[in-house]
Design an enzyme around this catalytic site. Structure first.
Site, mmCIF file in Angstrom:
data_model
loop_
_atom_site.group_PDB
_atom_site.id
_atom_site.type_symbol
_atom_site.label_atom_id
_atom_site.label_comp_id
_atom_site.label_asym_id
_atom_site.label_seq_id
_atom_site.Cartn_x
_atom_site.Cartn_y
_atom_site.Cartn_z
ATOM 1 N N TYR A 143 -25.086 -7.650 -24.129
ATOM 2 C CA TYR A 143 -26.077 -7.912 -25.170
ATOM 3 C C TYR A 143 -26.856 -6.620 -25.425
ATOM 4 C CZ TYR A 143 -30.276 -10.142 -27.250
ATOM 5 O OH TYR A 143 -31.329 -10.502 -28.050
ATOM 6 N N LYS A 173 -22.686 -8.739 -28.010
ATOM 7 C CA LYS A 173 -23.660 -9.162 -29.007
ATOM 8 C C LYS A 173 -24.419 -7.904 -29.403
ATOM 9 C CE LYS A 173 -27.851 -11.638 -30.046
ATOM 10 N NZ LYS A 173 -29.092 -12.259 -29.533
#
Length: 307
Positions: A143, A173
């Site tokens: 992330y 992400k």
């Protein structure tokens, strides 16, 4: 080796964390929250305990309880539950990763530590490797959110050779604005069948052109039905409709920013639009005035739901 699970694509709602007026987590809201996402927004994938969910302001125990409730109440309703397990302490991240595996989560995501920061891509890969080893049968996603962590290492550099270190690695992400770096991530991921999902809601269309496989965002909690239309328009080659819908998203977010659009404000807007009692944010975030959230909610209605 990681279990061969369904590739993470499409729209993923970054969920808010319901709190009581006393600041305690409110698990009773999770089931109606899931029903709202699936029935009203057409969103069947969630990203739990991330930035939108104030994950780093929650205790390890609170994060476990929330993740467990999302997995339990999401059975038969949600397609995928991705649990964010990133912490400043690697031991806490490992504990959360193990727990995510035990409750039937569909994947874990990990931000970079942001107090003692990794000084290079290798250090970050090593951190991700140790967390992933605690849940080797769960897909792991990095992330990337430099605006919050202050870690601006190029993700394309982090990905180099990561499949050799972390067999369970399945993608990124990407919540940054560097479309060149993002494109390099998409390019590298192609030979590994990884997912690259974008996390800047107002710029999603540009990321789709670069080749991302989906998106994770906070606004998809309440305009997911609209953004699904944009994804469908893009997939069918209707770039005019896709662009018009992205412009509308930009318009609302620009307006919201002019009033101070942070996680706390966004959470209250979601409460207004959904009718869910999500409660206040946790300090140091401050609750916003009812008038501000109502103004933003009304702007969203006027832009997207005129009829």
């Amino acid at each position: 080796m990681a279990v061969d699970m369904k590739k993470l694509t499409g729209l993923v709602a970054a969920t808010f964390t319901p709190l009581t007026v006393d600041g305690e987590i409110n698990l009773s809201v999770i089931e109606p929250y899931i029903d709202y996402l699936t029935n009203k927004q057409g969103v069947t994938k969630v990203f739990v305990n991330g930035t939108t969910g104030e994950g780093c302001s929650l205790t390890v125990d609170e994060r476990k309880r929330l993740a467990a409730e999302w997995c339990l109440k999401g059975k038969g309703k949600l397609e995928q539950v991705i649990v964010h397990v990133g912490c400043m302490c690697i031991k806490d991240s490992q504990e959360l990763a193990q727990h995510a595996a035990s409750i039937g989560a569909d994947g874990i995501a990990v931000i970079s530590p942001s107090f003692f920061k990794p000084t290079n891509a290798e250090a970050l890969r090593m951190f991700l490797k140790e967390v992933g080893a605690s849940a080797p049968n769960l897909p792991l996603y990095y992330y990337h959110i430099p605006s919050m962590t202050g870690v601006s290492l190029e993700v394309a550099d982090v990905l180099q050779g990561i499949e050799k270190m972390i067999p369970s690695f399945k993608g990124v992400k990407y919540s940054g604005i560097d479309l060149r770096d993002l494109g390099q991530c998409v390019s590298y991921s192609q030979s590994h069948n990884w997912s690259v999902l974008y996390g800047v809601d107002e710029q999603l269309l540009g990321a789709l052109v670069v080749g991302v496989h989906g998106a994770v965002g906070s606004t998809y909690n309440y305009i997911g039905c609209i953004v699904n239309q944009m994804l469908s328009a893009f997939d069918t080659g209707n770039t005019t409709q896709a662009r018009d819908l992205q412009f509308k998203s930009m318009e609302f977010i620009t307006y919201a920013r002019s009033l101070g659009f942070d996680v706390a404000v966004n959470k209250q807007v979601m409460s207004v639009l959904s009718g869910l009692a999500l409660g206040p944010p946790r300090l140091p975030l401050l609750p916003c005035s009812a008038s501000k959230s109502q103004d933003i909610a009304q702007k969203i209605k006027s832009i997207f739901f005129k009829n």
